[in-house]
Design an enzyme around this catalytic site. Sequence first.
Site, PDB file in Angstrom:
ATOM      1  N   PRO A 108       0.814  -1.212   0.000  1.00  0.00           N
ATOM      2  CA  PRO A 108       0.000   0.000   0.000  1.00  0.00           C
ATOM      3  C   PRO A 108       0.856   1.276   0.000  1.00  0.00           C
ATOM      4  O   PRO A 108       0.507   2.250  -0.642  1.00  0.00           O
ATOM      5  CB  PRO A 108      -0.823  -0.130   1.284  1.00  0.00           C
ATOM      6  CG  PRO A 108      -0.919  -1.607   1.522  1.00  0.00           C
ATOM      7  CD  PRO A 108       0.374  -2.186   1.010  1.00  0.00           C
ATOM      8  N   SER A 112       6.392   2.456  -6.579  1.00  0.00           N
ATOM      9  CA  SER A 112       7.597   2.890  -7.321  1.00  0.00           C
ATOM     10  C   SER A 112       8.831   2.744  -6.446  1.00  0.00           C
ATOM     11  O   SER A 112       9.899   2.345  -6.905  1.00  0.00           O
ATOM     12  CB  SER A 112       7.462   4.358  -7.721  1.00  0.00           C
ATOM     13  OG  SER A 112       6.323   4.549  -8.494  1.00  0.00           O
ATOM     14  N   GLU A 226      10.431  -8.370 -18.297  1.00  0.00           N
ATOM     15  CA  GLU A 226       9.097  -8.053 -17.787  1.00  0.00           C
ATOM     16  C   GLU A 226       8.557  -6.790 -18.454  1.00  0.00           C
ATOM     17  O   GLU A 226       7.379  -6.700 -18.798  1.00  0.00           O
ATOM     18  CB  GLU A 226       9.150  -7.873 -16.270  1.00  0.00           C
ATOM     19  CG  GLU A 226       9.470  -9.182 -15.549  1.00  0.00           C
ATOM     20  CD  GLU A 226       9.816  -9.004 -14.067  1.00  0.00           C
ATOM     21  OE1 GLU A 226      10.357  -9.945 -13.491  1.00  0.00           O
ATOM     22  OE2 GLU A 226       9.547  -7.931 -13.514  1.00  0.00           O
ATOM     23  N   GLY A 324     -20.357   7.664 -30.003  1.00  0.00           N
ATOM     24  CA  GLY A 324     -20.989   7.183 -28.770  1.00  0.00           C
ATOM     25  C   GLY A 324     -20.839   5.686 -28.569  1.00  0.00           C
ATOM     26  O   GLY A 324     -20.744   5.203 -27.431  1.00  0.00           O
TER      27      GLY A 324
HETATM   28  C1  LIG Z   1      -3.855  -3.710 -12.364  1.00  0.00           C
HETATM   29  C2  LIG Z   1      -2.547  -3.699 -11.634  1.00  0.00           C
HETATM   30  C3  LIG Z   1      -1.811  -4.876 -11.543  1.00  0.00           C
HETATM   31  C4  LIG Z   1      -0.615  -4.882 -10.818  1.00  0.00           C
HETATM   32  N1  LIG Z   1       0.064  -6.080 -10.649  1.00  0.00           N
HETATM   33  C5  LIG Z   1       1.104  -6.132  -9.783  1.00  0.00           C
HETATM   34  C6  LIG Z   1       1.703  -7.379  -9.435  1.00  0.00           C
HETATM   35  O1  LIG Z   1       1.321  -8.450  -9.935  1.00  0.00           O
HETATM   36  N2  LIG Z   1       2.691  -7.382  -8.512  1.00  0.00           N
HETATM   37  C7  LIG Z   1       3.148  -6.229  -7.927  1.00  0.00           C
HETATM   38  O2  LIG Z   1       4.038  -6.309  -7.112  1.00  0.00           O
HETATM   39  N3  LIG Z   1       2.612  -5.039  -8.245  1.00  0.00           N
HETATM   40  C8  LIG Z   1       1.597  -4.954  -9.144  1.00  0.00           C
HETATM   41  N4  LIG Z   1       1.020  -3.752  -9.452  1.00  0.00           N
HETATM   42  C9  LIG Z   1       1.520  -2.538  -8.795  1.00  0.00           C
HETATM   43  C10 LIG Z   1       2.232  -1.583  -9.729  1.00  0.00           C
HETATM   44  O3  LIG Z   1       3.457  -2.092 -10.137  1.00  0.00           O
HETATM   45  C11 LIG Z   1       2.348  -0.232  -9.006  1.00  0.00           C
HETATM   46  O4  LIG Z   1       1.038   0.306  -8.915  1.00  0.00           O
HETATM   47  C12 LIG Z   1       3.271   0.735  -9.715  1.00  0.00           C
HETATM   48  O5  LIG Z   1       4.609   0.304  -9.643  1.00  0.00           O
HETATM   49  C13 LIG Z   1       3.169   2.153  -9.144  1.00  0.00           C
HETATM   50  O6  LIG Z   1       3.295   2.166  -7.757  1.00  0.00           O
HETATM   51  P1  LIG Z   1       2.228   2.964  -6.859  1.00  0.00           P
HETATM   52  O7  LIG Z   1       0.876   2.479  -7.275  1.00  0.00           O
HETATM   53  O8  LIG Z   1       2.603   2.796  -5.448  1.00  0.00           O
HETATM   54  O9  LIG Z   1       2.352   4.460  -7.323  1.00  0.00           O
HETATM   55  P2  LIG Z   1       3.316   5.566  -6.660  1.00  0.00           P
HETATM   56  O10 LIG Z   1       4.665   4.996  -6.539  1.00  0.00           O
HETATM   57  O11 LIG Z   1       2.643   6.079  -5.433  1.00  0.00           O
HETATM   58  O12 LIG Z   1       3.330   6.695  -7.773  1.00  0.00           O
HETATM   59  C14 LIG Z   1       2.399   7.792  -7.823  1.00  0.00           C
HETATM   60  C15 LIG Z   1       2.856   8.734  -8.924  1.00  0.00           C
HETATM   61  O13 LIG Z   1       4.141   9.267  -8.583  1.00  0.00           O
HETATM   62  C16 LIG Z   1       5.032   9.092  -9.654  1.00  0.00           C
HETATM   63  N5  LIG Z   1       6.391   8.930  -9.180  1.00  0.00           N
HETATM   64  C17 LIG Z   1       6.841   8.071  -8.231  1.00  0.00           C
HETATM   65  N6  LIG Z   1       8.171   8.177  -8.102  1.00  0.00           N
HETATM   66  C18 LIG Z   1       8.570   9.110  -8.991  1.00  0.00           C
HETATM   67  C19 LIG Z   1       9.828   9.676  -9.345  1.00  0.00           C
HETATM   68  N7  LIG Z   1      10.957   9.263  -8.764  1.00  0.00           N
HETATM   69  N8  LIG Z   1       9.862  10.626 -10.313  1.00  0.00           N
HETATM   70  C20 LIG Z   1       8.726  11.032 -10.915  1.00  0.00           C
HETATM   71  N9  LIG Z   1       7.520  10.539 -10.625  1.00  0.00           N
HETATM   72  C21 LIG Z   1       7.444   9.599  -9.686  1.00  0.00           C
HETATM   73  C22 LIG Z   1       4.532   7.850 -10.349  1.00  0.00           C
HETATM   74  O14 LIG Z   1       5.028   7.761 -11.674  1.00  0.00           O
HETATM   75  C23 LIG Z   1       3.040   8.054 -10.278  1.00  0.00           C
HETATM   76  O15 LIG Z   1       2.642   8.885 -11.323  1.00  0.00           O
HETATM   77  C24 LIG Z   1      -0.143  -3.701 -10.219  1.00  0.00           C
HETATM   78  C25 LIG Z   1      -0.873  -2.512 -10.359  1.00  0.00           C
HETATM   79  C26 LIG Z   1      -2.064  -2.503 -11.030  1.00  0.00           C
HETATM   80  C27 LIG Z   1      -2.845  -1.228 -11.105  1.00  0.00           C
END
Ligand SMILES: Cc1cc2nc3c(=O)[nH]c(=O)nc-3n(C[C@H](O)[C@H](O)[C@H](O)COP(=O)(O)OP(=O)(O)OC[C@H]3O[C@@H](n4cnc5c(N)ncnc54)[C@H](O)[C@@H]3O)c2cc1C
Length: 366
Positions: A108, A112, A226, A324
Amino acid sequence: MEKEIAPFHADWEEQGYVDRAVWHKAGDNGFLCMTMPEAYGGAGADKLFSVVQMEELARAGFTGIGYGLHSEIVAPYLLHYGTEEQKSKYLPLLASGAMIGAIAMSEPAAGSDLQGIKATAIAQSDGSYLLNGSKTFITNGWHADLVIVVAKTNPAAGAKGTSLLLVERGMPGFSVGKRLKKLGLKAQDTSELFFDNVRIPAANLLGGPVQENRGFICLMEQLPWERLQIAIGAVAASQAAIDWTVDYVKERKVFGQPVASFQNTRFTLAEQQTEVQVARVFVDKCIELLLDNTLDTATASMAKYWCSDLQCKVMDECVQLFGGYGYMWEYPITRAYADARVQRIYGGTNEIMKEVITRSMGLGGK
Ligand SMILES: Cc1cc2nc3c(=O)[nH]c(=O)nc-3n(C[C@H](O)[C@H](O)[C@H](O)COP(=O)(O)OP(=O)(O)OC[C@H]3O[C@@H](n4cnc5c(N)ncnc54)[C@H](O)[C@@H]3O)c2cc1C
């Protein structure tokens, strides 16, 4: 796919997951873990077999099917890093579809910034590990029988204290949360996972003691392939969208003439076809590099970011040309539009891809 997936996919979108039978059928027919060695239940095929499968699934919009993650992300971790015992135990089960695989990195509060993961797996006096924490957004998470969980075995060491653990369904303390309701990929069982004092036997540390605390390095090594997988899907889905739109604009009449007769329509489609063809050539080149084991992270990141951006642009423009009807769920273009959006987010966001690319240019950054 026409027989076992097409007739059911819309229903699976409604229920929020694909039937398990489609995994068994894929296994029975040799469509899972095709690139794993025959000794472990695979077909010993080269990665082009998986590429064809990914392209066909993406082209048809069967986005609920998690074969790619199972066969080309989870299984390779076992093959590359697993002990002989782990490979012999799990790979045949993944190849037959008896087990469904997932990989759990994101939390949660850490997506990133993977170095900031909070899940811990602390070694106990008997050699086992006690796993605590939670993961979210996990593809195949609700069906999963085997989850590769990223956790800190040495929290004080940060990224250098990260390991990969093989967690099986049914281990006491491991529970699967709700299936997450999403904008797209509606048949995909993306879920939360919870670990509450789960005792992980020493034998389930991926790769055994030599890989302890090397989890981050393993993750980094696997990233190029990947990320390329996302680009491969993006190009195939974009081409399908163009093809559907070409058919539609020839049929649909407005002001007494086909939508295709307007210069705006034809030029939009011509531009899209050009860009998708350029993307295809780049992705094909990346596949060549991959097969040659020379695909680097920056190049794969370029493919992931550029092709997924292009996919979203193509989908948006195609929806516009459908008018539409392009907003109605029964139309494949509508689903493809919704499904495309996540491609810019998962597998590392496109912003993170740009950070990776700048690093390869000697520009530093985070
Ligand atoms: C449908 C779906 C399937 C997924 N499947 C998997 C899975 O199987 N296993 C798994 O482990 N994860 C999975 N994920 C997770 C996914 O890899 C993460 O959602 C993704 O890496 C982004 O992390 P976050 O959601 O925490 O976003 P955040 O890290 O909170 O990012 C929020 C925003 O900040 C930006 N940001 C963050 N850091 C920087 C930076 N240094 N510079 C500029 N901008 C930045 C991001 O680009 C984004 O726009 C899945 C996600 C989804 C939606």
